[in-house]
Design a protein around this motif. Structure first.
Motif, PDB file in Angstrom:
ATOM      1  N   UNK A   1      -7.977  -8.539  46.327  1.00  0.00           N
ATOM      2  CA  UNK A   1      -7.059  -9.340  45.511  1.00  0.00           C
ATOM      3  C   UNK A   1      -7.818 -10.026  44.368  1.00  0.00           C
ATOM      4  N   UNK A   2      -8.989 -10.514  44.666  1.00  0.00           N
ATOM      5  CA  UNK A   2      -9.787 -11.208  43.647  1.00  0.00           C
ATOM      6  C   UNK A   2     -10.079 -10.287  42.470  1.00  0.00           C
ATOM      7  N   UNK A   3     -10.608  -9.101  42.745  1.00  0.00           N
ATOM      8  CA  UNK A   3     -10.956  -8.181  41.658  1.00  0.00           C
ATOM      9  C   UNK A   3      -9.703  -7.712  40.906  1.00  0.00           C
ATOM     10  N   UNK A   4      -8.606  -7.547  41.626  1.00  0.00           N
ATOM     11  CA  UNK A   4      -7.366  -7.114  40.984  1.00  0.00           C
ATOM     12  C   UNK A   4      -6.821  -8.203  40.057  1.00  0.00           C
ATOM     13  N   UNK A   5      -6.778  -9.437  40.543  1.00  0.00           N
ATOM     14  CA  UNK A   5      -6.274 -10.543  39.718  1.00  0.00           C
ATOM     15  C   UNK A   5      -7.198 -10.802  38.526  1.00  0.00           C
ATOM     16  N   UNK A   6      -8.504 -10.732  38.751  1.00  0.00           N
ATOM     17  CA  UNK A   6      -9.455 -10.998  37.672  1.00  0.00           C
ATOM     18  C   UNK A   6      -9.295  -9.978  36.551  1.00  0.00           C
ATOM     19  N   UNK A   7      -9.066  -8.722  36.919  1.00  0.00           N
ATOM     20  CA  UNK A   7      -8.900  -7.688  35.899  1.00  0.00           C
ATOM     21  C   UNK A   7      -7.550  -7.822  35.195  1.00  0.00           C
ATOM     22  N   UNK A   8      -6.511  -8.091  35.979  1.00  0.00           N
ATOM     23  CA  UNK A   8      -5.157  -8.118  35.429  1.00  0.00           C
ATOM     24  C   UNK A   8      -4.914  -9.349  34.552  1.00  0.00           C
ATOM     25  N   UNK A   9      -5.436 -10.505  34.959  1.00  0.00           N
ATOM     26  CA  UNK A   9      -5.106 -11.750  34.267  1.00  0.00           C
ATOM     27  C   UNK A   9      -6.316 -12.384  33.577  1.00  0.00           C
ATOM     28  N   UNK A  10      -7.294 -11.553  33.228  1.00  0.00           N
ATOM     29  CA  UNK A  10      -8.533 -12.068  32.631  1.00  0.00           C
ATOM     30  C   UNK A  10      -8.301 -12.836  31.335  1.00  0.00           C
ATOM     31  N   UNK A  11      -7.236 -12.511  30.608  1.00  0.00           N
ATOM     32  CA  UNK A  11      -6.964 -13.209  29.348  1.00  0.00           C
ATOM     33  C   UNK A  11      -6.037 -14.411  29.524  1.00  0.00           C
ATOM     34  N   UNK A  12      -5.554 -14.611  30.750  1.00  0.00           N
ATOM     35  CA  UNK A  12      -4.581 -15.677  30.980  1.00  0.00           C
ATOM     36  C   UNK A  12      -5.099 -16.791  31.877  1.00  0.00           C
ATOM     37  N   UNK A  13      -6.027 -16.470  32.787  1.00  0.00           N
ATOM     38  CA  UNK A  13      -6.434 -17.483  33.766  1.00  0.00           C
ATOM     39  C   UNK A  13      -7.823 -17.168  34.312  1.00  0.00           C
ATOM     40  N   UNK A  14      -8.476 -18.210  34.787  1.00  0.00           N
ATOM     41  CA  UNK A  14      -9.744 -18.024  35.497  1.00  0.00           C
ATOM     42  C   UNK A  14      -9.434 -17.767  36.970  1.00  0.00           C
ATOM     43  N   UNK A  15     -10.240 -16.923  37.598  1.00  0.00           N
ATOM     44  CA  UNK A  15     -10.002 -16.530  38.992  1.00  0.00           C
ATOM     45  C   UNK A  15     -11.268 -16.773  39.793  1.00  0.00           C
ATOM     46  N   UNK A  16     -11.134 -17.337  40.986  1.00  0.00           N
ATOM     47  CA  UNK A  16     -12.300 -17.539  41.846  1.00  0.00           C
ATOM     48  C   UNK A  16     -11.984 -17.074  43.263  1.00  0.00           C
ATOM     49  N   UNK A  17     -13.045 -16.952  44.035  1.00  0.00           N
ATOM     50  CA  UNK A  17     -12.940 -16.434  45.395  1.00  0.00           C
ATOM     51  C   UNK A  17     -13.492 -17.461  46.374  1.00  0.00           C
TER      52      UNK A  17
END
Length: 673
Positions: A268-284
Motif C-alpha cells: 500500500x505504501x509504494x502504491x500510494x507514494x507512486x499514485x499521489x506523489x504530487x498531492x501528498x507525502x506518504x510514510x510507513x
C-alpha cells in the motif's frame, strides 16, 4: 408371481420373485431346434445356497406361461423363445448388482444411479463408493455424508469418484459449486462524484466499481463512518482513498490507513507514494526488527508528520502505547477488520480503534472486510453504517478433491502449469496462489513446481525478497507463488486460481472466515474471466495429535460453513494489556479508561483488582497510576499473566535463552490444553 430373466454369457439367469422377496433362482440355456429355440440345462437353487439342482425344462415352460415376465435386456434368442410360447414380457429397469446378490430393486428417477454404462440402485452405488474410499484412507463420518449427498445430487457414481481419484481428475466431476458473478449495478464516472479534480486525475480510475458507488451513496463523501463488506478485488481500498484524499485535500485532516501485515503495508505504501506523489507525502509505520541488518531494516519514509500514514496495527499502536499522539487525523481506514476475531490480535485491534477514537474524535472511520459474519451487528457495535455488496465481480468455481498427501505435489504442479497456459479475454495468463501451512512446505512445493515457474513467499523472507517475488508475479514472469496461510491477508497478487495444499495455519485449522478471505483471492475483474479454487484434502489427515477432525471433514465444513457474528470475549491476558494501553492514552483518568472499554467491540474482563493485587497499578481518587512494569506490559504488547511469568523466570535464571525457551514451552502447554 414374477419371473425375471437376465441374459448372461451363453446362458440366462432366472429369478422367481413374489413382489417382496426372491423365492428361487435358476439358470438355463437356449438351443436352436427345427421348431425354434428351446430351453436346456435348467437348474434352480434356494437363495443363500450354493448348489444348483437340475429341474425338468417342462417346469420352466410352465413357470414362464403362468407368470409375469420381466427381462433386463432384450435378446433375439430369448425373445424368439418367448414368442414361440406366446408369452408377453416387458423390459424392467432393475439393478443388476442387486440381482447378482438375489435381490430385486426396480430403478426409478429417485433411486437410479448411473455407473459406467448402466444404472444401479443407490444402495449399491453407496457400497461401491465406500469400497473406493476404503482404498484411499480413513474417511470420517462427515465426509461420507457429503459423498452420499453428492451421489444423491448427481446420480452418477463416476462423477463422484472423480473427487476420490485425482489422477483421473475431470473438472466437471470435482466441481463442488459455483459462485456466480452478478451483473454489476450502474456506476458513475469519477468526475461525476464530489471529489477534488486533482485526486480524480491522479487516481487512475474512470468508473467506480459497484461497492464504491454504494459507499458514495451511503455517505462516504459526507463524512459518514462506514463498514464496507465486499469480495476481494471489488475495490474496497479505493473507498478509503476517496474519503481520505477528499478530506486531506479539503483540509479535513490526514489519512491513516491500517493493515494487518507488513507485506501488505509495504504494498500500500509504494502504491500510494507512486499514485499521489504530487498531492501528498506518504510514510510507513510498521514494527522494526531488533537486528540491525540490511535485510531487516525497514523500508519507506518514516515521517510521522506525513499526510498519508500507512501502517500495521501494531506499528501504529506503538505510538499510543509509548504515550505519543497522532494529531490532525481526519480519516482512519481499518483494512481487514475481520481480524477483530483473531485470538491473539483481536483485542489489540479493538483497543487500537478505541485509542484512535479517543485521540481523533472527529475523524471519519472506514472499516473494510471481504469476509465477516453478521456484518449488520458489527456495524452497530462500531457505530457505522453498513455498505454491503455480496456479488462477486467474476464467477468463482470451487473444487474439492480427496487425495493422499504424497500425491499433492505432482497434482499442484500440473494444475499450476495448466492454469498458466490459459489466457483470459483481457490478455492475461492464469496465475496461481498455493496456500500451505508452513514455511518449509512453501519451499518444498515451489522447488517441485520449478524455480522458473513458482516462488515461495512467506514472512521469513526479507522485504526485498518479497518485493522481488511480487514484481515477478505482477509482470507474469512466474506462474505461481506458494505462501503460508498465516500470510493470507498480506498476499495481494492478481491470481486466477487458488489451491489449498493444506487447510491449516500451522497446526490449527482455518476458520470459515480465514478460508473465505483466502479463496477471495481468486479472480480479478481487470485480469480474469473467472476464478477457481481447489481444495486438496487428505482423508484422515491432520496437523495436530489432539485434533478430532480430519482434513477431508474440515474441507467440507469450510465449504459449507457460515461465518459467526464478531463478538469476541477477551481473557485476563488480553484485557489487562488493553487496560494498561488505554490508561497511557487517557493519562490515568479512570472514567476515560472505562469509556474506552465501552467503545470496544469485544467484552473485556475486569482486571483492575488483579493489577492492584500485583502492585502494577495504584488507584487514587479516580486516577490510575501505572507502575514501571505496567508500562512495560503496555509497550511490549503483553498482558499480566505473561508479565508475571517473565518476572518469575527472571528471578529463577539469568540466562535469556533459557527464559525464552521456558516461556515458549509454557505457552505451548497452555495452548495444547
Amino acid at each position: 408371481m414374477t419371473v425375471i430373466i437376465v441374459p448372461q454369457r451363453g446362458s440366462y439367469r432366472l429369478i422367481i420373485y413374489n413382489g417382496k422377496k426372491v423365492l428361487d433362482t435358476g439358470v438355463f440355456g437356449l438351443t436352436s431346434t427345427a421348431k425354434g429355440y428351446r430351453p436346456v440345462d435348467f437348474k434352480t437353487r434356494k437363495p443363500g445356497r450354493r448348489n444348483y439342482q437340475k429341474v425338468a425344462t417342462k417346469q420352466l415352460v410352465d413357470l414362464i406361461r403362468t407368470s409375469s415376465i420381466w427381462i433386463t435386456n432384450p435378446d433375439p434368442a430369448l425373445m424368439a423363445f418367448l414368442g414361440d410360447f406366446q408369452v408377453s414380457s416387458k423390459v424392467a429397469p432393475l439393478c443388476r448388482t442387486c440381482l447378482l446378490e438375489d435381490r430385486v430393486t426396480v430403478l426409478n428417477k429417485k433411486n437410479g444411479v448411473k455407473y459406467g454404462r448402466e444404472r444401479v440402485c443407490m444402495d449399491c452405488a453407496e457400497r461401491e463408493l465406500r469400497r473406493e474410499m476404503g482404498y484411499l484412507g480413513q474417511f470420517g463420518h462427515r465426509s461420507f455424508q457429503h459423498i452420499r449427498a453428492l451421489l444423491e445430487t448427481y446420480k452418477d457414481v463416476d462423477r463422484v469418484l472423480g473427487l476420490l481419484q485425482p489422477e483421473q481428475r475431470d473438472p466437471s466431476q470435482t466441481l463442488f459449486d459455483r459462485m456466480e458473478a452478478v451483473k454489476p449495478i450502474k456506476t458513475r464516472h469519477i468526475t461525476q462524484v464530489p471529489v477534488p479534480p486533482a485526486f480524480a486525475k491522479a487516481s487512475g480510475v474512470e468508473y467506480l466499481t459497484p461497492v464504491q458507488q454504494l459507499a458514495v451513496n451511503g455517505g462516504l463523501l459526507e463524512g459518514k463512518d462506514l463498514l464496507v463488506v465486499s469480495a476481494t478485488a471489488s475495490g474496497k481500498t479505493f473507498v478509503g482513498e476517496m474519503a481520505g484524499m477528499k478530506n486531506l485535500l479539503e483540509k479535513g485532516g490526514r489519512m491513516l490507513f491500517l493493515v494487518p501485515l507488513v507485506a501488505l503495508a509495504n504494498q500500500k505504501y509504494f502504491r500510494f507514494r507512486e499514485r499521489y506523489k504530487d498531492l501528498a507525502t506518504v510514510s510507513l509505520q510498521t514494527g522494526t526488527s531488533r537486528l540491525n541488518l540490511p535485510e531487516t531494516r525497514p523500508v519507506g519514509e518514516r515521517n510521522m508528520r506525513a499526510q498519508i500514514i500507512v501502517g500495521t496495527y501494531e506499528g501504529v499502536d506503538t505510538i499510543f502505547r509509548n504515550g505519543r499522539e497522532l494529531k490532525g487525523v481526519g480519516t482512519v481506514v481499518i483494512d481487514e477488520v475481520q481480524n477483530l476475531e483473531e485470538p491473539e490480535r483481536g483485542h489489540r485491534l479493538d483497543g487500537l480503534i478505541a485509542r484512535i477514537k479517543k485521540t481523533s474524535p472527529n475523524a471519519q472511520f472506514l472499516y473494510l472486510s471481504a469476509t465477516i459474519g453478521a456484518p449488520n451487528v458489527l456495524a452497530k457495535k462500531l457505530n457505522a453504517k453498513l455498505v454491503r455488496y455480496d456479488s462477486r465481480p467474476v464467477p468463482l468455481d470451487r473444487h474439492l478433491i480427496f487425495c493422499e498427501r504424497k500425491k499433492k505435489v505432482q497434482f499442484i504442479k500440473s494444475m499450476v502449469r495448466e492454469e498458466f497456459a490459459r489466457r483470459s479475454s483481457k490478455g492475461y495468463q492464469g496465475q496461481t496462489i498455493v496456500f500451505t501451512n508452513a514455511r518449509a512446505r512453501c519451499h518444498t512445493l515451489a522447488d517441485a513446481i520449478g524455480a522458473n515457474v513458482a516462488r515461495p513467499y512467506h514472512s521469513g523472507l526479507t522485504a526485498k525478497e518479497r518485493r522481488h517475488v511480487e514484481e515477478l508475479f505482477g509482470s507474469q514472469k512466474i506462474a505461481c507463488v506458494v505462501t503460508t496461510a498465516a500470510l493470507a491477508a498480506g498476499v495481494d497478487f492478481p491470481a486466477s486460481q487458488v489451491v489449498f495444499d493444506s487447510l491449516a495455519m500451522g497446526i490449527k485449522w482455518l476458520t470459515v472466515q480465514e478460508f473465505n478471505q483466502m479463496l477471495g483471492r481468486a479472480g480479478r475483474p481487470d485480469f480474469h474471466d473467472q476464478g477457481r479454487i481447489v481444495l486438496l484434502a487428505e482423508p484422515g489427515g491432520t496437523y495436530s495429535r489432539t485434533s478430532k477432525v480430519t482434513e477431508e471433514e474440515m474441507a467440507i465444513a469450510l465449504l459449507k460453513g457460515e461465518m459467526e457474528e464478531v463478538a469476541p470475549v477477551y481473557d485476563i491476558e488480553g484485557s489487562s494489556e488493553e487496560f494498561a494501553a488505554n490508561a497511557i492514552v487517557c493519562k490515568g483518568d479512570e472514567a476515560e479508561v472505562r469509556w474506552m472499554e465501552q467503545q470496544m467491540v469485544g467484552t473485556t474482563e475486569p482486571v483492575l483488582e488483579t493489577l492492584q493485587k500485583h502492585r502494577l497499578v495504584r488507584r487514587k481518587q479516580g486516577h490510575i497510576e501505572l507502575s514501571d512494569l505496567a508500562g512495560v506490559m503496555a509497550r511490549h504488547f503483553i498482558g499480566v499473566e505473561r508479565l508475571l511469568l517473565v518476572r518469575h523466570l527472571v528471578r529463577e535464571s539469568d540466562d535469556p535463552l533459557e527464559i525464552v525457551a521456558e516461556i515458549d514451552c509454557t505457552e505451548a502447554r497452555k495452548e495444547e490444553a
